[in-house]
Design an enzyme around this catalytic site. Structure first.
Site, mmCIF file in Angstrom:
data_model
loop_
_atom_site.group_PDB
_atom_site.id
_atom_site.type_symbol
_atom_site.label_atom_id
_atom_site.label_comp_id
_atom_site.label_asym_id
_atom_site.label_seq_id
_atom_site.Cartn_x
_atom_site.Cartn_y
_atom_site.Cartn_z
ATOM 1 N N ASP A 11 -7.191 -7.002 6.968
ATOM 2 C CA ASP A 11 -8.562 -6.807 6.485
ATOM 3 C C ASP A 11 -9.564 -7.211 7.560
ATOM 4 O O ASP A 11 -10.213 -8.270 7.472
ATOM 5 C CB ASP A 11 -8.776 -7.587 5.175
ATOM 6 C CG ASP A 11 -7.968 -6.997 4.034
ATOM 7 O OD1 ASP A 11 -7.753 -5.765 4.032
ATOM 8 O OD2 ASP A 11 -7.545 -7.761 3.153
ATOM 9 N N LYS A 33 -0.548 -3.907 6.000
ATOM 10 C CA LYS A 33 -1.387 -3.147 5.062
ATOM 11 C C LYS A 33 -2.715 -2.832 5.723
ATOM 12 O O LYS A 33 -3.404 -3.726 6.222
ATOM 13 C CB LYS A 33 -1.626 -3.944 3.781
ATOM 14 C CG LYS A 33 -2.388 -3.161 2.718
ATOM 15 C CD LYS A 33 -2.522 -3.943 1.428
ATOM 16 C CE LYS A 33 -3.709 -4.866 1.418
ATOM 17 N NZ LYS A 33 -5.025 -4.203 1.351
ATOM 18 N N ASP A 60 -3.570 1.287 2.006
ATOM 19 C CA ASP A 60 -4.070 0.861 0.684
ATOM 20 C C ASP A 60 -5.501 1.364 0.493
ATOM 21 O O ASP A 60 -6.459 0.621 0.618
ATOM 22 C CB ASP A 60 -4.008 -0.676 0.658
ATOM 23 C CG ASP A 60 -4.605 -1.299 -0.587
ATOM 24 O OD1 ASP A 60 -4.567 -0.668 -1.656
ATOM 25 O OD2 ASP A 60 -5.097 -2.446 -0.479
ATOM 26 N N LYS A 62 -6.406 3.155 -2.325
ATOM 27 C CA LYS A 62 -6.708 3.122 -3.774
ATOM 28 C C LYS A 62 -7.467 4.348 -4.259
ATOM 29 O O LYS A 62 -8.586 4.254 -4.772
ATOM 30 C CB LYS A 62 -7.523 1.867 -4.112
ATOM 31 C CG LYS A 62 -6.844 0.547 -3.787
ATOM 32 C CD LYS A 62 -7.683 -0.621 -4.255
ATOM 33 C CE LYS A 62 -7.002 -1.963 -4.127
ATOM 34 N NZ LYS A 62 -6.729 -2.411 -2.774
ATOM 35 N N HIS A 64 -8.936 7.302 -6.410
ATOM 36 C CA HIS A 64 -9.276 7.392 -7.834
ATOM 37 C C HIS A 64 -10.305 8.509 -7.997
ATOM 38 O O HIS A 64 -11.489 8.332 -7.700
ATOM 39 C CB HIS A 64 -9.868 6.043 -8.300
ATOM 40 C CG HIS A 64 -10.022 5.926 -9.789
ATOM 41 N ND1 HIS A 64 -10.443 4.773 -10.407
ATOM 42 C CD2 HIS A 64 -9.802 6.815 -10.785
ATOM 43 C CE1 HIS A 64 -10.491 4.958 -11.715
ATOM 44 N NE2 HIS A 64 -10.102 6.191 -11.970
ATOM 45 N N ASP A 65 -9.856 9.676 -8.459
ATOM 46 C CA ASP A 65 -10.745 10.837 -8.615
ATOM 47 C C ASP A 65 -10.025 11.808 -9.542
ATOM 48 O O ASP A 65 -8.989 11.466 -10.116
ATOM 49 C CB ASP A 65 -11.039 11.440 -7.223
ATOM 50 C CG ASP A 65 -12.385 12.165 -7.162
ATOM 51 O OD1 ASP A 65 -12.687 12.934 -8.109
ATOM 52 O OD2 ASP A 65 -13.124 11.984 -6.187
ATOM 53 N N ILE A 66 -10.519 13.027 -9.666
ATOM 54 C CA ILE A 66 -9.832 14.000 -10.517
ATOM 55 C C ILE A 66 -8.496 14.394 -9.865
ATOM 56 O O ILE A 66 -8.315 14.221 -8.648
ATOM 57 C CB ILE A 66 -10.716 15.231 -10.789
ATOM 58 C CG1 ILE A 66 -11.106 15.914 -9.478
ATOM 59 C CG2 ILE A 66 -11.943 14.851 -11.596
ATOM 60 C CD1 ILE A 66 -11.805 17.267 -9.680
ATOM 61 N N THR A 69 -8.299 16.473 -6.510
ATOM 62 C CA THR A 69 -8.892 15.793 -5.357
ATOM 63 C C THR A 69 -7.986 14.679 -4.841
ATOM 64 O O THR A 69 -7.777 14.537 -3.626
ATOM 65 C CB THR A 69 -10.272 15.220 -5.755
ATOM 66 O OG1 THR A 69 -11.065 16.287 -6.249
ATOM 67 C CG2 THR A 69 -10.963 14.561 -4.592
ATOM 68 N N ARG A 182 -0.512 -16.967 -2.945
ATOM 69 C CA ARG A 182 -1.103 -18.160 -2.340
ATOM 70 C C ARG A 182 -0.041 -19.258 -2.230
ATOM 71 O O ARG A 182 0.410 -19.791 -3.254
ATOM 72 C CB ARG A 182 -2.288 -18.669 -3.184
ATOM 73 C CG ARG A 182 -3.509 -17.749 -3.136
ATOM 74 C CD ARG A 182 -4.100 -17.709 -1.724
ATOM 75 N NE ARG A 182 -5.282 -16.875 -1.590
ATOM 76 C CZ ARG A 182 -5.287 -15.571 -1.261
ATOM 77 N NH1 ARG A 182 -4.148 -14.938 -1.047
ATOM 78 N NH2 ARG A 182 -6.414 -14.927 -1.117
ATOM 79 N N GLN A 191 -9.334 -14.416 -5.452
ATOM 80 C CA GLN A 191 -8.211 -13.991 -6.300
ATOM 81 C C GLN A 191 -8.171 -14.815 -7.591
ATOM 82 O O GLN A 191 -8.748 -15.912 -7.644
ATOM 83 C CB GLN A 191 -6.891 -14.169 -5.532
ATOM 84 C CG GLN A 191 -6.778 -13.281 -4.302
ATOM 85 C CD GLN A 191 -6.480 -11.825 -4.651
ATOM 86 O OE1 GLN A 191 -6.590 -11.406 -5.798
ATOM 87 N NE2 GLN A 191 -6.123 -11.042 -3.647
ATOM 88 N N GLY A 211 -2.879 -11.756 2.864
ATOM 89 C CA GLY A 211 -3.963 -11.589 3.840
ATOM 90 C C GLY A 211 -4.442 -12.916 4.372
ATOM 91 O O GLY A 211 -3.880 -13.468 5.319
ATOM 92 N N ARG A 212 -5.468 -13.481 3.716
ATOM 93 C CA ARG A 212 -6.117 -14.688 4.246
ATOM 94 C C ARG A 212 -5.206 -15.869 4.497
ATOM 95 O O ARG A 212 -5.428 -16.575 5.499
ATOM 96 C CB ARG A 212 -7.313 -15.043 3.348
ATOM 97 C CG ARG A 212 -8.477 -14.085 3.578
ATOM 98 C CD ARG A 212 -9.468 -14.079 2.449
ATOM 99 N NE ARG A 212 -8.915 -13.439 1.263
ATOM 100 C CZ ARG A 212 -9.611 -13.170 0.163
ATOM 101 N NH1 ARG A 212 -10.891 -13.521 0.095
ATOM 102 N NH2 ARG A 212 -9.052 -12.559 -0.852
HETATM 103 O O1 C5P Z 1 -6.512 -12.178 1.577
HETATM 104 P P1 C5P Z 1 -5.653 -11.830 0.394
HETATM 105 O O2 C5P Z 1 -4.233 -12.368 0.510
HETATM 106 O O3 C5P Z 1 -6.303 -12.186 -0.927
HETATM 107 O O4 C5P Z 1 -5.539 -10.253 0.476
HETATM 108 C C1 C5P Z 1 -4.975 -9.470 -0.551
HETATM 109 C C2 C5P Z 1 -5.017 -8.025 -0.147
HETATM 110 O O5 C5P Z 1 -4.427 -7.251 -1.166
HETATM 111 C C3 C5P Z 1 -6.424 -7.468 0.068
HETATM 112 O O6 C5P Z 1 -6.355 -6.577 1.163
HETATM 113 C C4 C5P Z 1 -6.734 -6.716 -1.202
HETATM 114 O O7 C5P Z 1 -7.513 -5.570 -0.952
HETATM 115 C C5 C5P Z 1 -5.359 -6.272 -1.658
HETATM 116 N N1 C5P Z 1 -5.198 -6.075 -3.093
HETATM 117 C C6 C5P Z 1 -5.424 -7.059 -4.029
HETATM 118 N N2 C5P Z 1 -5.257 -6.815 -5.372
HETATM 119 C C7 C5P Z 1 -4.876 -5.608 -5.793
HETATM 120 C C8 C5P Z 1 -4.638 -4.602 -4.857
HETATM 121 C C9 C5P Z 1 -4.802 -4.868 -3.504
HETATM 122 O O8 C5P Z 1 -5.762 -8.194 -3.644
HETATM 123 N N3 C5P Z 1 -4.650 -5.373 -7.063
#
Ligand code: C5P
Length: 234
Positions: A11, A33, A60, A62, A64-66, A69, A182, A191, A211-212
């Site tokens: 990210d 990702k 990723d 995500k 979301h449309d018809i 599309t 976490r 989160q 991620g973080r």
């Molecule tokens: O930094 P962190 O570990 O919270 O990152 C989680 C990643 O997973 C982010 O890139 C977020 O967009 C993605 N994600 C999420 N929850 C979802 C789908 C994707 O946190 N339901």
């Protein structure tokens, strides 16, 4: 060979930050990702570069449309060579089925391996107080997961707290990808429905998106290796 159950979320909006993190993690991480922050900022550059590094990619975005599309959008994304693509389950059965059918047909026609197609259930940042659906979050997640399976998708993205009920409802071959990971003692950030890496695996997750806890660590490689040791110990 890196344990591919760990997917690290890139990210970032600068490509230089991507290279620094991927190089720092080296051979400890093989799956990344790419989400909307990076893709909207640098386009296909990061995906192309990750492929030159022989990394696997969960794109990723995500969708979301018809139905028409989303199906067309996914076929365009398939050409980038990602291993996993996704849509929102809230787009409904017909959207997911149209997308899955078209992706399979186009992959077969092109003679390439179809990327896995998975559905976002309920975002891991949403808690019960904020939730305004008629069902409980866990019930809605299971309903989305069953609908995704019936539509021919390969799996879902869900909270690790719901992995066990999804596994029970959708069987052993259904992919469960869990963000909201976490390690004990780390910051929760935005989160809500979180768990530790070990608990997510124990509950049936196939892939953990982190991620973080890795990106913001003083030593990202150490942080990744601790998570890997935790999941390999299960
Ligand atoms: O930094 P962190 O570990 O919270 O990152 C989680 C990643 O997973 C982010 O890139 C977020 O967009 C993605 N994600 C999420 N929850 C979802 C789908 C994707 O946190 N339901």
């Amino acid at each position: 060979m890196a344990d591919e159950r760990l997917i690290v979320a890139l990210d970032f909006h600068r490509f230089g930050d991507v290279k620094n993190l991927v190089n720092a993690l080296g051979d400890s991480v093989n799956f990344y990702k790419v989400g909307m922050e990076l893709f909207y900022s640098v386009g296909t550059i990061a995906v192309d570069w990750l492929k030159t590094q022989n990394k696997k990619i969960f794109l990723d975005l995500k969708l979301h449309d018809i139905p028409n599309t989303v199906a067309g959008g996914l076929c365009s994304l398939m050409n980038l060579g990602a291993d996993i693509l996704n849509v929102h389950a809230a787009g409904g059965y017909t959207m997911m089925k149209t997308a899955a059918d078209k992706l399979r047909a186009e992959a077969d026609a092109a003679g390439i391996v179809k990327p896995k197609l998975i559905a976002i259930t309920v975002l891991t940042s949403i808690n019960q107080a904020e939730w305004c659906g008629a069902l409980k979050i866990s019930e809605q997640v299971v309903q989305f997961a069953k609908t995704a399976k019936a539509a021919g998708l390969d799996g879902v993205v869900a909270s690790p707290q719901e992995a066990a009920v999804i596994r029970e409802a959708c069987g052993k071959d259904f992919l469960i990808v869990t963000p909201g990971i976490r390690p004990a003692g780390s910051s929760i950030d935005d989160q809500s429905r979180i768990s530790t890496p070990a608990a997510a695996i124990k509950n049936g997750a196939n892939y953990l998106v982190v991620g973080r806890p890795i990106r913001a660590a003083e030593n990202p490689r150490d942080a990744a290796e601790k998570i890997l040791a935790e999941i390999e110990g299960i």
